[in-house]
Design an enzyme around this catalytic site. Structure first.
Site, PDB file in Angstrom:
ATOM      1  N   SER A  19     -67.925  12.139  12.526  1.00 18.04           N
ATOM      2  CA  SER A  19     -67.886  13.596  12.654  1.00 18.04           C
ATOM      3  C   SER A  19     -66.555  14.017  12.055  1.00 18.04           C
ATOM      4  O   SER A  19     -65.510  13.677  12.602  1.00 18.04           O
ATOM      5  CB  SER A  19     -67.988  14.022  14.113  1.00 18.04           C
ATOM      6  OG  SER A  19     -69.300  13.951  14.577  1.00 18.04           O
ATOM      7  N   CYS A  20     -66.587  14.756  10.945  1.00 22.88           N
ATOM      8  CA  CYS A  20     -65.409  14.812  10.108  1.00 22.88           C
ATOM      9  C   CYS A  20     -65.240  16.161   9.435  1.00 22.88           C
ATOM     10  O   CYS A  20     -65.958  17.115   9.691  1.00 22.88           O
ATOM     11  CB  CYS A  20     -65.521  13.735   9.029  1.00 22.88           C
ATOM     12  SG  CYS A  20     -66.412  12.264   9.533  1.00 22.88           S
ATOM     13  N   GLY A  21     -64.226  16.213   8.549  1.00 18.21           N
ATOM     14  CA  GLY A  21     -64.024  17.362   7.679  1.00 18.21           C
ATOM     15  C   GLY A  21     -64.372  16.977   6.256  1.00 18.21           C
ATOM     16  O   GLY A  21     -64.058  15.877   5.803  1.00 18.21           O
ATOM     17  N   SER A 230     -62.165  13.691   5.481  1.00 20.71           N
ATOM     18  CA  SER A 230     -61.268  13.224   6.528  1.00 20.71           C
ATOM     19  C   SER A 230     -62.133  12.791   7.701  1.00 20.71           C
ATOM     20  O   SER A 230     -62.905  13.590   8.233  1.00 20.71           O
ATOM     21  CB  SER A 230     -60.316  14.351   6.958  1.00 20.71           C
ATOM     22  OG  SER A 230     -59.468  13.918   7.997  1.00 20.71           O
ATOM     23  N   ASN A 252     -70.282  15.215   6.958  1.00 20.33           N
ATOM     24  CA  ASN A 252     -69.730  15.657   8.230  1.00 20.33           C
ATOM     25  C   ASN A 252     -70.892  15.793   9.207  1.00 20.33           C
ATOM     26  O   ASN A 252     -71.763  16.640   9.024  1.00 20.33           O
ATOM     27  CB  ASN A 252     -69.014  17.005   8.072  1.00 20.33           C
ATOM     28  CG  ASN A 252     -68.610  17.600   9.415  1.00 20.33           C
ATOM     29  OD1 ASN A 252     -68.436  16.880  10.390  1.00 20.33           O
ATOM     30  ND2 ASN A 252     -68.476  18.911   9.462  1.00 20.33           N
TER      31      ASN A 252
END
Length: 603
Positions: A19-21, A230, A252
């Site tokens: 779970s990200c940017g 990220s 994401n």
């Protein structure tokens, strides 16, 4: 692709999720510039709050960038050594993570050289990628691989597209190294191998990427496209190879159906009969999915494979993340038929998802059909496309913005650098959906169980009294009073606590309801109850059986299927399926499997 990873303590490799940017930036004029690269790195740094770090803040969960091969940069490297770099598209650039053990490194290199020759390639350049690890944390340095780039020159007269050949080469390298050489499936990894793109990534924080890879600071290191990521890993242990972007996508979200997707894909590989006959090379690169990578990594693996089987990148994305179509009354029929056709050969990879993708020329982004991850984008007057998990990731003067919007659930944003323009969701999907006569194939071969006539064969009705059948299926008074009574009275499932201290059904000495043998795999986010009746626009219980397993080609054969409104059959539907004429059902064979077994005393 690799040896099955072993569980170590409480760590389970199959639960790798992200779970990200995520962000994308592209010059629609297709001109490689430093500005695009610098802006992408700034965007990544401004999303550092979407990534995560370990117990020490200088060890990140992962960060990276996917970009076009900076041809000018590598051409200048060759000039310094009085060598000539082939023209763009005539060579492949590979980014590799190698074991640090000298003996294993040499063994891996020997394998790559050997396989490259077999695939009509010659390695003409080898370089250790210059890095600066002074800002990294202890755990990141401890697991840091030896990072090497190899340039493969196209030799021979192989007529196959160079991208496809590099894909086969990458798969064979990975298979052989992990099977015969590397003592750990994390020691060796092909980060990217392409004639169009390259990936720089690692176990870094969003702010470390720029300074870790010294190449990114070179003035002649330029690109027209960049995707950054990220990582915030959930249920996982961070690793260098699990950092994103992968070779085609940056994701994401989570694939909540990942275990089912992997199981179905494994079964599908065993039944690709046409692929075995017409494309023997594809058979040799199985398995496509890799148990040692995350849900996003396997999503990328399947996308990459589908692109080698007559499908474009946007087409593959539409197959794996379909929009809500079953109950959309305003959707054109040609689009519904496209999704209906592919429903029979590829189950959706469901879950919260904002995905950016590119093959170097085509780039874009899409959201899952529920729109559970944010994505906002803008286009400037000088034709710069910027998309990210949130607005304001880079500073764009307001007077220079021509368009601002957000991705809608199930929609896709595509840019074509060859045409130097953005292609709308409607235009792109109409082009893809009308490329083959899906409507004609569905009309001729797709059957609905409701439209199949009832045959003469009837099922024998059980004469066992109701209470005995309830006991046999584990239905107790609590189920009747707390579940069935509420469903009958209110027309919906009762809601209870998530916790359950009931022993596992498989260990019980008493008859259990079949549902008790199944447990939900919870994500580390809130999972509200899903109601297929009240949320019918976004989900469907429709199930299709009988479609072929040849996911490689596109033909009418894959439309031969029977659709059911639910995976749970009622008596009449089962009677139709058993007794209907085979010419009506399009089923060439039917098999009956007995679930009865001999009862052994004491069990």
């Amino acid at each position: 692709m690799t040896k099955n990873p072993k569980q170590n303590g409480l760590y389970t490799p199959q639960l790798e999720k992200d779970s990200c940017g995520v962000g994308l930036i592209a010059d629609l004029k297709a001109v490689p510039t430093r500005y695009v690269l610098e802006s992408a790195l700034t965007m990544l740094e401004n999303m550092k709050h979407r990534g995560a770090s370990g117990y020490n803040s200088n060890t990140g969960d992962g960060a990276g960038i996917l970009l076009q091969i900076p041809h000018e940069f590598y051409n200048n490297l060759f000039k310094k050594e009085n060598k000539a770099l082939p023209s763009i598209g005539k060579y492949g650039l590979g980014m590799f993570f190698f074991p640090r053990d000298p003996e294993q490194y040499n063994d891996c290199m020997d394998t790559i050289v050997e396989l490259a020759k077999l695939h009509d390639f010659k390695i003409i350049y080898t370089r250790a990628v210059p890095t600066n690890n002074s800002m990294l944390g202890e755990s990141a340095i401890k697991s840091e691989p030896k990072i090497v780039q190899l340039i493969f020159k196209n030799i021979g007269y192989n007529s196959m597209d160079i991208e496809n050949r590099l894909y086969y080469l990458r798969q064979k390298i990975t298979q052989k190294v992990n099977k015969e050489i590397s003592t750990s499936f994390d020691d060796f990894y092909v980060v990217s191998l392409s004639s169009k793109t390259v990936v720089y990534k690692g176990l870094l924080t969003a702010t470390q990427l720029r300074n870790y890879y010294l190449d990114l600071g070179a003035e002649d290191f330029k690109t027209a496209v960049a995707i950054v990521h990220s990582r915030f890993s959930t249920n996982t242990l961070p690793k260098w190879k699990l950092a994103q972007p992968f070779r085609c996508i940056a994701h994401n979200g989570e694939i909540n159906t990942i275990q089912g997707n992997l199981n179905w894909w494994t079964a599908r590989e065993q039944n690709m009969s046409k692929a075995k006959k017409s494309r023997p090379k594809l058979r040799k690169i199985f398995p496509v999915c890799d148990p040692s990578v995350s849900d996003s990594g396997n999503f990328d693996n399947v996308i990459d494979f589908l692109m080698r089987g007559s499908r474009s990148l946007p087409h593959a994305i539409m197959m794996m993340i379909p929009e809500s179509w079953q109950n959309d009354q305003e959707m054109p029929k040609y689009k519904k038929d496209f999704y209906q056709y592919h429903e029979g050969i590829m189950e959706s990879w469901d879950g919260p998802a904002s995905i950016c993708f590119t093959d170097g020329n085509i780039l874009g982004a899409t959201l899952d059909r529920n729109g559970l991850r944010p994505s906002r984008y803008l286009v400037t007057k000088d034709k710069l496309l910027v998309l990210a998990s949130e607005a304001g990731c880079i500073n764009i003067p307001e007077e220079n913005i021509a368009l601002k919007s957000r991705l809608e659930p199930g929609k896709m944003l595509i840019a074509d650098l060859d045409e130097q323009r953005i292609i709308s969701d409607e235009e792109a999907k109409e082009l893809i959906c009308k490329r083959e006569p899906y409507s004609k194939w569905i009309k001729a071969h797709r059957k609905k169980i409701s439209g199949i006539p009832l045959g003469s064969k009837k099922l024998e009705v059980s004469k066992i009294e109701l209470q005995k059948r309830q006991i046999a299926f584990g239905l107790n008074r609590e189920d009747q009073e707390m579940i069935i009574a509420v469903m009958s009275d209110k027309g919906k499932d009762p809601i209870g606590s998530m916790g359950s201290d009931i022993p596992l059904a498989v260990l019980s000495k008493f008859a259990q309801h079949p549902a008790n043998y199944f447990k939900q795999q919870f994500a580390q986010v809130t999972n509200p109850p899903i109601d297929p009746l009240r949320e019918a626009f976004y989900m469907s219980l429709t199930t299709a059986i009988g479609a072929g397993s040849n996911i490689i080609g596109v033909s009418s054969r894959e439309a031969k299927s029977i659709a059911f409104p639910s995976p749970i059959l009622n008596t009449q539907e089962l009677e139709k399926l058993i007794s209907a004429d085979r010419s009506v059902t399009n089923c060439s064979n039917q098999y009956y499997i007995s679930f009865r077994y001999v009862l052994i005393k004491g069990y």
